[in-house]
Design a protein around this motif. Sequence first.
Motif, short mmCIF file in Angstrom:
data_model
loop_
_atom_site.label_atom_id
_atom_site.label_comp_id
_atom_site.label_asym_id
_atom_site.label_seq_id
_atom_site.Cartn_x
_atom_site.Cartn_y
_atom_site.Cartn_z
N THR A 153 0.83 -1.21 0.00
CA THR A 153 0.00 0.00 0.00
C THR A 153 0.86 1.25 0.00
N THR A 154 1.94 1.23 0.77
CA THR A 154 2.86 2.37 0.83
C THR A 154 3.53 2.61 -0.52
N ALA A 155 3.98 1.52 -1.16
CA ALA A 155 4.65 1.66 -2.45
C ALA A 155 3.70 2.21 -3.52
N VAL A 156 2.45 1.76 -3.49
CA VAL A 156 1.46 2.26 -4.44
C VAL A 156 1.23 3.76 -4.21
N ALA A 157 1.13 4.16 -2.94
CA ALA A 157 0.96 5.58 -2.63
C ALA A 157 2.18 6.38 -3.10
N LEU A 158 3.37 5.80 -2.97
CA LEU A 158 4.58 6.50 -3.38
C LEU A 158 4.62 6.73 -4.88
N VAL A 159 4.05 5.81 -5.65
CA VAL A 159 3.99 6.02 -7.10
C VAL A 159 3.20 7.29 -7.40
N GLY A 160 2.08 7.46 -6.69
CA GLY A 160 1.30 8.68 -6.85
C GLY A 160 2.05 9.91 -6.38
N TYR A 161 2.81 9.78 -5.29
CA TYR A 161 3.59 10.91 -4.79
C TYR A 161 4.67 11.32 -5.79
N THR A 162 5.29 10.33 -6.46
CA THR A 162 6.32 10.68 -7.43
C THR A 162 5.75 11.49 -8.59
N ALA A 163 4.50 11.20 -8.94
CA ALA A 163 3.86 11.97 -10.00
C ALA A 163 3.70 13.43 -9.58
N MET A 164 3.33 13.64 -8.30
CA MET A 164 3.22 15.01 -7.79
C MET A 164 4.59 15.67 -7.69
N ALA A 165 5.60 14.87 -7.32
CA ALA A 165 6.96 15.42 -7.22
C ALA A 165 7.45 15.91 -8.58
N GLY A 166 6.93 15.33 -9.66
CA GLY A 166 7.31 15.78 -10.98
C GLY A 166 6.93 17.22 -11.25
N ALA A 167 5.98 17.74 -10.49
CA ALA A 167 5.54 19.12 -10.68
C ALA A 167 6.63 20.12 -10.28
N VAL A 168 7.59 19.69 -9.46
CA VAL A 168 8.66 20.60 -9.03
C VAL A 168 10.01 20.10 -9.49
N GLY A 169 10.03 19.41 -10.62
CA GLY A 169 11.29 19.03 -11.24
C GLY A 169 11.97 17.82 -10.66
N ALA A 170 11.20 16.87 -10.12
CA ALA A 170 11.80 15.68 -9.54
C ALA A 170 12.18 14.66 -10.60
N GLY A 171 11.68 14.81 -11.80
CA GLY A 171 11.92 13.82 -12.83
C GLY A 171 10.89 12.71 -12.76
N GLY A 172 11.08 11.67 -13.55
CA GLY A 172 10.15 10.55 -13.55
C GLY A 172 8.99 10.76 -14.50
N LEU A 173 8.06 9.82 -14.42
CA LEU A 173 6.90 9.86 -15.32
C LEU A 173 6.01 11.07 -15.06
N GLY A 174 5.91 11.49 -13.81
CA GLY A 174 5.09 12.66 -13.50
C GLY A 174 5.64 13.91 -14.15
N ASP A 175 6.95 14.07 -14.11
CA ASP A 175 7.58 15.22 -14.75
C ASP A 175 7.36 15.20 -16.26
N LEU A 176 7.46 14.00 -16.84
CA LEU A 176 7.24 13.86 -18.29
C LEU A 176 5.80 14.23 -18.65
N ALA A 177 4.85 13.75 -17.85
CA ALA A 177 3.44 14.05 -18.13
C ALA A 177 3.14 15.53 -18.00
N ILE A 178 3.74 16.19 -17.02
CA ILE A 178 3.45 17.60 -16.79
C ILE A 178 4.12 18.48 -17.83
N ARG A 179 5.43 18.24 -18.09
CA ARG A 179 6.18 19.11 -19.00
C ARG A 179 5.72 18.98 -20.45
N TYR A 180 5.45 17.76 -20.86
CA TYR A 180 5.09 17.54 -22.26
C TYR A 180 3.59 17.33 -22.45
#
Length: 225
Positions: A153-180
């Motif tokens: 459950t924690t790991a699944v939640a972290l996947v969602g957190y990484t997507a939010m982290a992409g909003a401030v330049g953390a990289g990953g799939l979230g960053d790709l989705a936001i920038r492009y």
Amino acid sequence: MTWDELQPMLLPACWDTLYMVLWSAAIAVVVGLPLGVLLVLTDSGGLLRNTAVNKVVGAIVNVGRSLPFIILMVALIPFTRYVIGTSIGAEAAIVPLAVGAIPFFARLVETAIREVDHGLVEAVQSMGGSTWTVVRKVLLPESLPSLVSGLTTTAVALVGYTAMAGAVGAGGLGDLAIRYGYQRFETNVMLITLVILVVLVTVIQLLGDFTARALARRGKRASGA
């Protein structure tokens, strides 16, 4: 954006996401597991009953869980810079990800350990077992399937957190989705990254469920023997 243009960016983005999830989950286990055990041991009726310690640790965990991740990430920017040297990139994102996951996992650990049959604890104590022996021989082994489910459950939640982290330049799939996908209105990029995130979450959940069930079956066979 064509597939040939997107493909070289997908693999690094996937790796960054996995890198952030794995490291932050590992830190959450290392810190959150002892915290969860401590919450149980120091509670009323616990083996190390201590109301003051229990309330302080519980308050810290509750505060950590109550903060929205995006706010926590911004608030921790000075601390992240102090620890990592920068607040941008996958390594920097691990700091707020881990801080956010630790209290979350600690509560799941607490819940899992409370489900252990107290009769087993009393049996070990009657044979002269120490608190450490009870934790090592009873509480953790008996709650292991639930602990694995909590980690899943924690790991699944972290996947969602990484997507939010992409909003401030953390990289990953979230960053790709936001920038492009969002900022450049590339709908296909958004859809592809969403599909990959869904697949990633599904794989993590399936692996976690399979492991938890296997541990539960092994525990039942051992107790039957």
